[in-house]
Design a protein around this motif. Structure first.
Motif, PDB file in Angstrom:
ATOM      1  N   ARG A   1      89.353 -53.282  -3.497  1.00 21.13           N
ATOM      2  CA  ARG A   1      88.144 -53.058  -2.718  1.00 21.13           C
ATOM      3  C   ARG A   1      87.719 -54.400  -2.130  1.00 21.13           C
ATOM      4  NH1 ARG A   1      83.233 -50.760  -1.812  1.00 21.13           N
ATOM      5  NH2 ARG A   1      83.555 -48.532  -1.956  1.00 21.13           N
TER       6      ARG A   1
ATOM      7  N   GLN B   1      90.546 -50.537   1.141  1.00 19.69           N
ATOM      8  CA  GLN B   1      91.629 -50.365   0.161  1.00 19.69           C
ATOM      9  C   GLN B   1      92.849 -49.789   0.881  1.00 19.69           C
ATOM     10  OE1 GLN B   1      89.418 -48.450  -3.428  1.00 19.69           O
ATOM     11  NE2 GLN B   1      90.850 -49.968  -4.205  1.00 19.69           N
TER      12      GLN B   1
ATOM     13  N   ASP C   1      86.332 -49.129   2.490  1.00 16.30           N
ATOM     14  CA  ASP C   1      86.317 -50.368   1.704  1.00 16.30           C
ATOM     15  C   ASP C   1      87.580 -51.198   1.873  1.00 16.30           C
ATOM     16  OD1 ASP C   1      88.036 -48.692   0.469  1.00 16.30           O
ATOM     17  OD2 ASP C   1      87.093 -48.764  -1.506  1.00 16.30           O
TER      18      ASP C   1
ATOM     19  N   ASP D   1      89.392 -44.725   3.811  1.00 16.43           N
ATOM     20  CA  ASP D   1      88.157 -45.220   3.200  1.00 16.43           C
ATOM     21  C   ASP D   1      87.622 -46.426   3.951  1.00 16.43           C
ATOM     22  OD1 ASP D   1      88.208 -43.298   1.319  1.00 16.43           O
ATOM     23  OD2 ASP D   1      88.978 -44.569  -0.305  1.00 16.43           O
TER      24      ASP D   1
HETATM   25 MG    MG Z   1      87.706 -47.437  -2.776  1.00 13.01          MG
END
Ligand code: MG
Ligand code: UDP
Length: 322
Positions: A203, A101, A99, A97
């Motif tokens: 996040r 994470q 973000d 991802d």
């Molecule tokens: Mg996420």
């Protein structure tokens, strides 16, 4: 730089302008630290913010290494990852991802396993940093997917940090159906799979793109896209309801023979007939659905098998298609 990098990292990006600079910095740093040729495929999924511009700039700054894939509008995370897989050329592919994470520093661990010959490297989030609701929903989904999957399965289907071999990626790309769930498909084509623990962070900036409704829609999509089990449940429900109606009818008949005043002038008998009819209707609907399910399975065009290679004779790519 060789024409085909060893590792492609595919990242779907949707309105992530606050995260992109950090993502780029940390990813490039971690990838450079690996002993591998790499490419970072950033897929802009129709962002409305500056993400697309930033991806373009990054691909100019790192030509041949940062690859921008610009989609015309927002198609959703899984479609964006599929587009990234299509453009990627690496011998191994890692998805994650945007973000942060999934820490980019963990990519090396996945590459190590891919090099050992695993076709799918799943990850389990250590100390998962999400809300209670998300964790609970995720548990339910994992349980559902595991019960729908025959054969190989994964502990944590929700963690996007995953590694795939090129042959599994090619097999997944042959599945042209909409709304496909990549990790589950990948597992059906994989020979050797493994799971490793990875770190998980909150996040970094911005908000999750999934609200409660979007999550429910995704799960519904997943269920109907993978299984006709709910239809079979409908058939069983209908069948047992009808059976109950028949038994109830027999009981009403026997009791009304013993006590002529019982039965409220045939009302119970009417109930029994209605229950049988309703049950029959449900069973019929379920059966109809089973036929529809068969049509669905055949029209989605998923390959029945995937030939990795043929030994003893050379084969053209067309011969390997099913
Ligand atoms: Mg996420
Ligand atoms: N994403 C995407 N298209 C969408 C929604 C999300 O490409 O329509 C991307 C998003 O930019 C992120 C990843 O998919 O890189 C996961 O999204 P998010 O972090 O919002 O999901 P969560 O972690 O809350 O499950």
């Amino acid at each position: 730089m060789s024409a085909v990098p060893e590792l492609s990292v595919v990242v779907p990006v949707y309105n992530e302008q606050e995260n992109l600079p950090e993502l780029l910095r940390r990813s490039v740093e971690s990838l450079n630290a690996l002993d591998a040729e790499w490419e970072l495929v950033l897929v802009d999924d129709g962002s409305a913010d500056d993400s697309m511009k930033m991806i373009r700039e990054a691909s100019e700054k790192y030509p041949g290494q940062v690859i921008g894939v610009i989609l015309s509008t927002n198609f959703g995370q899984h479609a964006a990852v599929t587009a990234g897989l299509k453009v990627s050329r690496g011998k191994y592919v890692v998805t994650m991802d945007a973000d942060l994470q999934n820490p980019p520093e963990e990519i090396g661990k996945l590459l190590e396993k891919l090099r050992e010959g695993y076709d799918v490297v799943g990850t389990i989030r250590e100390n998962r940093q999400d809300t209670f609701f998300r964790k609970f929903a995720s548990k339910m989904v994992n349980l559902m997917v595991r019960s729908l999957c025959h054969g190989k399965t994964m502990t944590d289907y929700g963690c996007m940090l995953r590694g795939y071999s090129r042959s599994v990626v090619n097999a997944v790309l042959l599945c042209t159906e909409h709304g496909k769930f990549i990790p589950m498909l990948a597992m059906t084509f994989a020979r050797k799979t493994v799971e490793i623990h990875v770190k998980h962070a909150e996040r970094s900036a911005g908000e999750s793109k999934y609200n409660c409704w979007k999550l429910i829609a995704l799960q519904y999509d997943l269920l109907t896209g993978t299984s006709t089990f709910p239809l079979r449940l409908l058939t069983f429900f209908g069948f047992f309801t009808a059976l109950f109606g028949v038994v109830f009818g027999i009981v009403v008949f026997i009791v009304s023979q013993i006590d002529k005043d019982w039965g409220y002038g045939g009302t119970f008998a009417l109930f029994a007939i209605e229950i049988v009819l309703i049950g029959g209707q449900f069973a019929g609907m379920g059966l109809l659905g089973e036929y529809l399910g068969k049509v669905f399975i055949n029209t989605r065009g998923r390959p029945q098998f995937f030939i990795e290679e043929v030994t003893g004779r050379s084969c053209g790519p067309d011969e390997l298609k099913n």
